[in-house]
Design a protein around this motif. Structure first.
Motif, PDB file in Angstrom:
ATOM      1  N   THR A 134       0.838  -1.196   0.000  1.00  0.00           N
ATOM      2  CA  THR A 134       0.000   0.000   0.000  1.00  0.00           C
ATOM      3  C   THR A 134       0.877   1.253   0.000  1.00  0.00           C
ATOM      4  O   THR A 134       1.852   1.335   0.746  1.00  0.00           O
ATOM      5  CB  THR A 134      -0.916   0.008   1.240  1.00  0.00           C
ATOM      6  OG1 THR A 134      -1.619  -1.225   1.274  1.00  0.00           O
ATOM      7  CG2 THR A 134      -1.922   1.146   1.183  1.00  0.00           C
ATOM      8  N   ASN A 135       0.513   2.193  -0.862  1.00  0.00           N
ATOM      9  CA  ASN A 135       1.248   3.452  -1.014  1.00  0.00           C
ATOM     10  C   ASN A 135       2.669   3.256  -1.570  1.00  0.00           C
ATOM     11  O   ASN A 135       3.496   4.160  -1.477  1.00  0.00           O
ATOM     12  CB  ASN A 135       1.306   4.224   0.306  1.00  0.00           C
ATOM     13  CG  ASN A 135       1.477   5.717   0.074  1.00  0.00           C
ATOM     14  OD1 ASN A 135       1.192   6.215  -1.021  1.00  0.00           O
ATOM     15  ND2 ASN A 135       1.968   6.415   1.073  1.00  0.00           N
ATOM     16  N   ASP A 174      -1.484   7.049  -1.609  1.00  0.00           N
ATOM     17  CA  ASP A 174      -2.051   8.095  -0.762  1.00  0.00           C
ATOM     18  C   ASP A 174      -2.141   9.384  -1.573  1.00  0.00           C
ATOM     19  O   ASP A 174      -1.117   9.917  -2.016  1.00  0.00           O
ATOM     20  CB  ASP A 174      -1.176   8.301   0.472  1.00  0.00           C
ATOM     21  CG  ASP A 174      -1.716   9.433   1.326  1.00  0.00           C
ATOM     22  OD1 ASP A 174      -2.927   9.432   1.594  1.00  0.00           O
ATOM     23  OD2 ASP A 174      -0.925  10.316   1.704  1.00  0.00           O
ATOM     24  N   SER A 175      -3.367   9.886  -1.760  1.00  0.00           N
ATOM     25  CA  SER A 175      -3.551  10.986  -2.706  1.00  0.00           C
ATOM     26  C   SER A 175      -2.878  12.272  -2.232  1.00  0.00           C
ATOM     27  O   SER A 175      -2.534  13.125  -3.039  1.00  0.00           O
ATOM     28  CB  SER A 175      -5.041  11.224  -2.943  1.00  0.00           C
ATOM     29  OG  SER A 175      -5.653  11.620  -1.732  1.00  0.00           O
ATOM     30  N   LYS A 176      -2.688  12.429  -0.931  1.00  0.00           N
ATOM     31  CA  LYS A 176      -2.140  13.699  -0.446  1.00  0.00           C
ATOM     32  C   LYS A 176      -0.617  13.768  -0.541  1.00  0.00           C
ATOM     33  O   LYS A 176      -0.050  14.787  -0.907  1.00  0.00           O
ATOM     34  CB  LYS A 176      -2.568  13.925   1.005  1.00  0.00           C
ATOM     35  CG  LYS A 176      -4.020  14.327   1.101  1.00  0.00           C
ATOM     36  CD  LYS A 176      -4.365  14.863   2.476  1.00  0.00           C
ATOM     37  CE  LYS A 176      -5.869  14.965   2.633  1.00  0.00           C
ATOM     38  NZ  LYS A 176      -6.550  13.661   2.786  1.00  0.00           N
ATOM     39  N   SER A 177       0.062  12.635  -0.197  1.00  0.00           N
ATOM     40  CA  SER A 177       1.520  12.718  -0.098  1.00  0.00           C
ATOM     41  C   SER A 177       2.240  12.059  -1.263  1.00  0.00           C
ATOM     42  O   SER A 177       3.389  12.366  -1.547  1.00  0.00           O
ATOM     43  CB  SER A 177       1.982  12.051   1.199  1.00  0.00           C
ATOM     44  OG  SER A 177       1.678  10.666   1.149  1.00  0.00           O
ATOM     45  N   ASN A 178       1.568  11.113  -1.939  1.00  0.00           N
ATOM     46  CA  ASN A 178       2.294  10.286  -2.904  1.00  0.00           C
ATOM     47  C   ASN A 178       1.447  10.046  -4.164  1.00  0.00           C
ATOM     48  O   ASN A 178       1.149   8.911  -4.501  1.00  0.00           O
ATOM     49  CB  ASN A 178       2.624   8.942  -2.231  1.00  0.00           C
ATOM     50  CG  ASN A 178       3.687   8.177  -2.976  1.00  0.00           C
ATOM     51  OD1 ASN A 178       4.486   8.764  -3.714  1.00  0.00           O
ATOM     52  ND2 ASN A 178       3.680   6.863  -2.829  1.00  0.00           N
TER      53      ASN A 178
END
Lengths: 315, 291
Positions: free
Chosen positions: B149-150, B231-235
């Motif tokens: 994940t991520n 992760d849409s905000k950081s990556n």
């Protein structure tokens, strides 16, 4: 052709000891496919029979629920979203196939002798490579109430100051724009495929028809269309599968809501919303319904490609 | 020239032909306009500032290209640079894996006779049109358990199994890879794997180049699966950034940098396409059925 059969025979005679390499070479593909596609597909179908979701911070399930997820989906929103998906696909596909047939017939008509074909093909294929989500965002900004399209309409006097056309407030506007984007992204691709098929038709057939006094329209409907039927079926079915996958364009355009009145909510958007709300049972059931529909369509595609292969072998 | 070539039918037909030709060019003109207009407006608006854009329709480029680019890259709520790097990494590595392993798989089926050969071929054709979204639920859970994940690898490794690239490769081999070359390499003492890498692969270069572009673009444009894994905000990747942008309140956005971000996502592909369009357009038909 003779050398081909000779070559095949030779290959057969000398390849017995090499057979194991066939397995080695196709192994990475199949291992990857089984790991990342087949096992996930099996577990997706498996979870569709369970009640399994997150409620706040707590996970509920998985508890076996039989067909409860399917019952829920079919008695609530699924038929409607399947209908939406079909409508949105048709809005793009009908003009797409008509325009593509027309263009392909024109491009391959040697008497019409259109110039600049390379240029036209380059331009009309281009939208196919565009990022659908970015294209959708672009349409959102261009067709916004204060966007450039309304700016032009006001400039030429089609609308009044302060009374723009609110495309995204109307079902027709939203669905129409989604259809327009899908049309623009796919008609060039279809034109090029149809052209290749039409160029494969024996030229003497057209010449004979012309000598017999057929008009271009007659030639198109009586000769061209029946002869390219296999490709038409291929285009229809692959486009239908593509339509069932419709996600990026309506998702970005409507911010995932499918509004107005969820008239632009597609099946994959529905699946996506279940994935993000962590209702895995229902996400699994939506996926399984799609899998069954696509499975049938895939068999049709395979048969259209396979008859092609068998005919090639016969030749 | 045209009037002479249709002599037998006389003048009426030639006038009809003329009219049809004008109609054809008119329709093509409208369609080309539709295909180019929106991207032209995009390119132009990416060079204007917020106020010029809001004023109305801009026909000519403005002077704020570098200002918009700087604003887009510096936006603290949108990690644009990270998105570009992620998109480039995922798309180029996916494309490499897809073309190499598709060629390997196609060669395995093309060059060797083995029991499951026809079954393997039919199976790949069967799954060719199957959407990957339908197994997304199982995929996301599997990747979660594998600790992916991520991470980027779950979006790269599955490209090893790319049925459409495989189909293109095997069609290409049938048309232009004579087995005599392979047999000559065997006589020279080349191993089977070495033959593939040193003799076959170089012969597949044209097909691999076309498919590399298609795979790159497909991965570059992909939104559904990356949005479930990263992760849409950081990556993020670029399509995820576009979605984040769309989820914001429009009134709060600087339209110059909105257009710039869309341009960053769309225009590089258009530039590469225009440079290589001859090969790409020719490559479209090889993967389909014949009429």
């Amino acid at each position: 052709m003779h050398s081909m059969t000779a070559m095949r025979k030779k290959k057969k005679g000398s390849s017995i000891s090499y057979a194991k390499y066939g397995y080695y070479f196709i192994a990475p593909f199949f291992i990857t496919f089984i790991l990342f596609q087949l096992i996930p597909l099996a577990s997706t179908v498996y979870y569709s029979f369970f009640s399994y979701f997150r409620d706040g911070r707590k996970w509920i399930g998985p508890t076996f629920a039989g067909l409860a997820n399917y019952q829920y989906l079919f008695s609530t929103d699924l038929p409607r979203y399947l209908g939406n998906t079909l409508i949105l696909w048709l809005i793009g596909f009908i003009p797409q196939i008509l325009i593509s047939l027309l263009l392909a017939a024109w491009f391959t008509d040697y008497r019409l002798h259109l110039r600049g074909q390379a240029f036209f093909k380059t331009v009309i294929y281009m939208p196919n490579l565009i990022m659908a989500s970015a294209f959708s965002m672009l349409f959102y900004t261009l067709f916004a109430d204060s966007g450039p399209v309304n700016g032009v309409l006001r400039l030429v006097g089609l609308t009044q100051e302060g009374a723009p056309i609110r495309f995204f407030a109307s079902i027709l506007g939203t669905r129409g724009l989604i259809g327009l984007m899908n049309f623009l992204m796919w008609f060039g691709n279809t034109t090029i495929l149809l052209m290749a098929a039409m160029m494969g038709v024996e030229a003497s057939l057209f010449e004979a028809a012309e000598i017999d006094g057929c008009t271009p329209t007659q030639i198109f409907f009586k000769i061209t269309l029946p002869l390219i039927r296999p490709l038409l079926i291929y285009v229809l079915i692959t486009s239908m599968i593509g339509g069932l996958q419709m996600f990026d364009v309506p998702q970005i355009l409507t911010r995932g809501s499918g509004d107005p009145m969820r008239s632009a909510m597609t099946m994959i958007m529905y699946l996506n919303s279940h994935m993000f709300s962590r209702n895995y049972g229902r996400a699994g059931a939506v996926s399984t319904v799609l899998f069954l529909i696509c499975g049938i369509l895939c068999v049709v595609v395979m048969r259209s490609l396979d008859t092609d292969r068998k005919e090639a072998k016969k030749k | 020239m045209t009037t002479q070539s249709v002599k037998p039918q006389g003048r009426g037909v030639s006038a009809g032909l003329h009219a049809r030709r004008i109609l054809a060019y008119a329709v093509l003109g409208v369609l080309c306009f539709l295909c180019l207009f929106f991207f032209y407006v995009l390119a132009v608006n990416a060079t204007h500032n917020h106020y010029e854009i809001l004023k109305g329709f801009n026909l000519l480029p403005g002077a704020d290209f570098s200002k918009n680019l700087a604003a887009t890259l510096a936006d603290s709520s949108l990690p644009v640079l990270r998105g570009i790097v992620n998109s480039l990494l995922i798309a180029s590595l996916s494309a490499l894996l897809a073309i190499y392993f598709s060629a390997l798989t196609a060669y395995g089926i093309y060059a060797y006779d083995f029991k499951l050969k026809n079954l393997a071929f039919t199976f790949i054709i069967l799954i060719m049109s199957m959407p990957t979204q339908i197994s997304a639920l199982g995929f996301v859970r599997l990747i979660g358990r594998m600790g992916g994940t991520n991470r980027l690898w779950p979006l790269i490794l599955p490209s090893i199994a790319s049925p459409t690239v495989f189909y293109f490769m095997i069609q290409y081999m049938k048309s232009s890879l004579p087995m005599e070359i392979v047999e000559a390499a065997r006589i020279d003492g080349c191993s089977e794997f070495g033959t593939f890498n040193r003799v076959v692969l170089p012969l597949l270069k044209p097909a691999m180049a076309v498919q590399a572009i298609f795979s790159f673009v497909a991965s570059w444009n992909n939104y559904f699966t990356p949005a479930l894994i990263l992760d849409s905000k950081s990556n993020p990747t670029l399509p995820i950034l576009i979605a984040t942008l769309r989820s914001k309140d429009v009134a709060s956005l600087d339209m110059g940098s909105v257009y710039m971000l869309i341009a960053v996502a769309i225009l590089p592909v258009i530039v590469v396409y225009l440079l290589l369009s001859k090969f790409i357009v020719a490559g479209v038909t090889l993967g389909g059925v014949k009429g």
